[in-house]
Design an enzyme around this catalytic site. Structure first.
Site, short mmCIF file in Angstrom:
data_model
loop_
_atom_site.label_atom_id
_atom_site.label_comp_id
_atom_site.label_asym_id
_atom_site.label_seq_id
_atom_site.Cartn_x
_atom_site.Cartn_y
_atom_site.Cartn_z
N LYS A 32 -13.43 46.03 4.69
CA LYS A 32 -14.55 47.08 5.64
C LYS A 32 -14.15 48.42 4.94
O LYS A 32 -14.75 49.19 6.12
CB LYS A 32 -14.31 46.64 6.58
CG LYS A 32 -15.19 45.46 6.77
CD LYS A 32 -17.17 44.87 5.75
CE LYS A 32 -16.76 43.73 6.07
NZ LYS A 32 -17.97 43.80 5.01
N ARG A 33 -12.67 48.91 3.97
CA ARG A 33 -11.93 49.72 4.27
C ARG A 33 -12.03 50.34 5.43
O ARG A 33 -11.73 52.14 5.96
CB ARG A 33 -13.41 51.15 2.88
CG ARG A 33 -13.46 50.35 2.12
CD ARG A 33 -12.69 49.93 1.12
NE ARG A 33 -12.55 49.82 -0.12
CZ ARG A 33 -13.17 48.37 -0.69
NH1 ARG A 33 -12.67 47.28 1.00
NH2 ARG A 33 -13.03 48.33 -1.50
N ALA A 70 -12.74 54.34 6.94
CA ALA A 70 -14.24 54.70 5.96
C ALA A 70 -15.19 55.27 7.23
O ALA A 70 -16.28 55.09 7.25
CB ALA A 70 -14.66 53.86 5.60
N GLU A 122 -12.20 62.24 12.04
CA GLU A 122 -11.77 62.01 13.80
C GLU A 122 -10.89 60.99 14.20
O GLU A 122 -9.86 62.29 15.04
CB GLU A 122 -13.34 61.65 14.40
CG GLU A 122 -14.58 62.50 13.69
CD GLU A 122 -16.31 61.63 14.72
OE1 GLU A 122 -16.09 60.81 14.54
OE2 GLU A 122 -16.88 62.58 14.48
N GLU A 142 -21.80 62.08 7.68
CA GLU A 142 -22.98 62.03 8.87
C GLU A 142 -24.35 62.18 7.94
O GLU A 142 -25.50 61.94 8.25
CB GLU A 142 -22.69 62.77 10.42
CG GLU A 142 -21.54 61.73 10.37
CD GLU A 142 -20.27 61.93 10.16
OE1 GLU A 142 -19.68 62.40 9.39
OE2 GLU A 142 -19.00 61.66 11.45
N GLY A 150 -19.89 61.83 16.59
CA GLY A 150 -19.72 60.75 17.51
C GLY A 150 -18.31 61.16 17.84
O GLY A 150 -18.01 60.61 19.60
C1 1HE Z 1 -18.47 49.91 5.32
C2 1HE Z 1 -18.02 50.96 5.64
C3 1HE Z 1 -18.06 51.67 6.84
C4 1HE Z 1 -17.76 50.80 3.44
N1 1HE Z 1 -18.67 50.86 7.90
N2 1HE Z 1 -18.52 49.35 6.38
N3 1HE Z 1 -18.52 56.44 6.35
C5 1HE Z 1 -19.37 56.96 5.73
O1 1HE Z 1 -20.10 56.54 4.81
C6 1HE Z 1 -18.27 56.30 4.03
C7 1HE Z 1 -18.71 55.09 3.78
N4 1HE Z 1 -18.32 53.98 2.53
C8 1HE Z 1 -17.88 54.45 1.39
O2 1HE Z 1 -18.58 55.72 1.77
C9 1HE Z 1 -16.87 53.88 0.25
O3 1HE Z 1 -16.84 52.67 0.78
C10 1HE Z 1 -15.17 54.12 0.91
C11 1HE Z 1 -15.44 55.26 -0.40
C12 1HE Z 1 -15.09 54.32 1.88
C13 1HE Z 1 -14.76 52.88 -0.36
O4 1HE Z 1 -15.20 53.13 -2.10
P1 1HE Z 1 -15.08 52.10 -2.26
O5 1HE Z 1 -15.96 51.79 -3.79
O6 1HE Z 1 -13.31 51.23 -2.61
O7 1HE Z 1 -15.66 50.35 -1.55
P2 1HE Z 1 -17.27 49.76 -0.98
O8 1HE Z 1 -17.41 48.83 -2.41
O9 1HE Z 1 -17.94 50.79 -1.07
O10 1HE Z 1 -17.45 48.88 0.39
C14 1HE Z 1 -16.14 48.43 0.42
C15 1HE Z 1 -16.46 47.03 1.47
O11 1HE Z 1 -15.85 47.64 2.74
C16 1HE Z 1 -18.40 47.18 1.63
O12 1HE Z 1 -17.83 45.78 2.17
P3 1HE Z 1 -18.61 43.81 1.47
O13 1HE Z 1 -18.44 43.26 2.52
O14 1HE Z 1 -19.77 44.54 0.27
O15 1HE Z 1 -17.12 44.29 0.33
C17 1HE Z 1 -18.61 47.94 2.29
O16 1HE Z 1 -19.41 48.05 2.82
C18 1HE Z 1 -17.64 48.06 3.76
N5 1HE Z 1 -17.35 49.47 4.22
N6 1HE Z 1 -17.37 51.43 4.24
C19 1HE Z 1 -18.74 49.11 7.23
N7 1HE Z 1 -17.99 53.04 6.83
C20 1HE Z 1 -18.79 58.04 16.33
S1 1HE Z 1 -19.69 58.32 15.18
C21 1HE Z 1 -19.29 58.41 13.35
C22 1HE Z 1 -20.20 58.68 12.53
C23 1HE Z 1 -18.81 58.37 10.63
O17 1HE Z 1 -18.10 58.53 11.09
S2 1HE Z 1 -20.26 58.72 9.17
C24 1HE Z 1 -19.56 58.49 8.32
C25 1HE Z 1 -19.73 56.70 7.44
#
Ligand code: 1HE
Length: 269
Positions: A32-33, A70, A122, A142, A150
């Site tokens: 889940k990164r 992530a 964060e 975000e 948050g």
């Molecule tokens: C996740 C998450 C996640 C990956 N929650 N499952 N964060 C983001 O907006 C970043 C979202 N993630 C990404 O942009 C990319 O995943 C990465 C750049 C981190 C990595 O890319 P990659 O190509 O290596 O991996 P992927 O194919 O996108 O993801 C692999 C798996 O990780 C996949 O799950 P699968 O079951 O389909 O294999 C994704 O769904 C999972 N995954 N990131 C859940 N964030 C208190 S408020 C805070 C507010 C925030 O943090 S907003 C920012 C959120």
């Protein structure tokens, strides 16, 4: 074994002990990164609430796999379809964890790689020292996800790079990496052609040589003092120095300086 430093106490964190009271704490959800779900935040609270009392001298914080973290577990958040009340309380638990880190008095060195994004940034910003490598990149996605920070980015990321750069990162999703990220203050060290973990360990070994009470002041009091008015901070700094600078363990080091057996401060060669 104290539960806090027993690796079996954790499902989402991997804890590895190294000599001298050093621990490597790895967010261990690589599939889940290393996204932060509720359970992982609770484990961070447990570890950092008890680390100092358990004798931890320094922590290297990293993530399993190619990415540091992530951010918020977006899938858990989406599936839970939370109420405002629920999510406010989720965020308050993040603050509990990250405040325990920043104010807990145990030096935390973050070894960064790959994505350090959203809540991952964060998490990193609650560490005292950040080491990045050439794969590391920082972003606050975000704005693009239709949500808001948050987990303290408005406070700590603003502190690191300034309010308007932080606003730009969230508004536009701008990515920072490489030397520019160091120049802005997102990390204090960049490792070229090597691993951030190795350098973070070297730093942890070095800081663990300081007296624990001194490190407590550096890794707790500085943050507290920065929240105060200058007048009150000056007073409180004097109080902290009164305690720390007269600790019995410091006498040996002061005596070594007086006897000319302690190392001198020299420029880098
Ligand atoms: C996740 C998450 C996640 C990956 N929650 N499952 N964060 C983001 O907006 C970043 C979202 N993630 C990404 O942009 C990319 O995943 C990465 C750049 C981190 C990595 O890319 P990659 O190509 O290596 O991996 P992927 O194919 O996108 O993801 C692999 C798996 O990780 C996949 O799950 P699968 O079951 O389909 O294999 C994704 O769904 C999972 N995954 N990131 C859940 N964030 C208190 S408020 C805070 C507010 C925030 O943090 S907003 C920012 C959120």
């Amino acid at each position: 074994m104290d539960d806090v430093v027993n690796p079996a106490s954790y499902e989402n964190l991997e804890l590895t002990e190294r000599p001298g009271g050093l621990y490597i704490l790895t967010v261990n959800r690589p599939s889940k990164r290393n996204a932060l779900n509720v359970a992982t935040i609770e484990e961070l609270i447990r570890f950092f609430s008890g680390a100092r009392q358990a004798g931890v001298r320094a922590v290297v914080l990293t993530g399993a796999g190619d990415h540091f973290c992530a951010g918020l577990d977006l899938i858990e958040h989406w599936k839970a379809d939370r109420s405002p009340d629920d999510f406010m309380h989720v965020c308050l638990r993040w603050h509990e964890a990250f405040n325990k880190m920043e104010y807990g008095g145990v030096p935390i060195i973050a070894a960064l790689k790959g994505a350090v994004v959203g809540g991952g940034l964060e998490l990193a910003s609650a560490a005292h020292i950040r080491v990045m490598d050439e794969t590391t990149y920082f972003a606050l996605p975000e704005g693009q996800r239709g949500i808001f920070t948050g987990g303290g980015a408005t406070i700590r990321v603003s502190d690191m790079i300034g309010k308007y750069r932080m606003i730009d990162m969230v508004l536009t999703g701008r990515v920072y990496q490489g030397q520019e990220a160091v120049d802005l203050g997102l990390a204090q060290y960049i490792v070229e052609g090597g691993s951030s973990l190795e350098t973070a360990m070297e730093i942890a070994e070095k800081v663990a040589q300081n007296l624990p009470l001194t490190n407590f002041a550096i890794c707790s009091a500085v943050s507290h003092l920065n929240n105060m008015s200058n007048l009150d901070a000056a007073f409180a700094e004097a109080v902290v120095a009164g305690v720390v600078n007269t600790q019995p363990a410091a006498r040996e080091r002061l005596e070594a300086f007086a006897n000319k057996t302690a190392s001198r401060v020299r420029p880098n060669s």
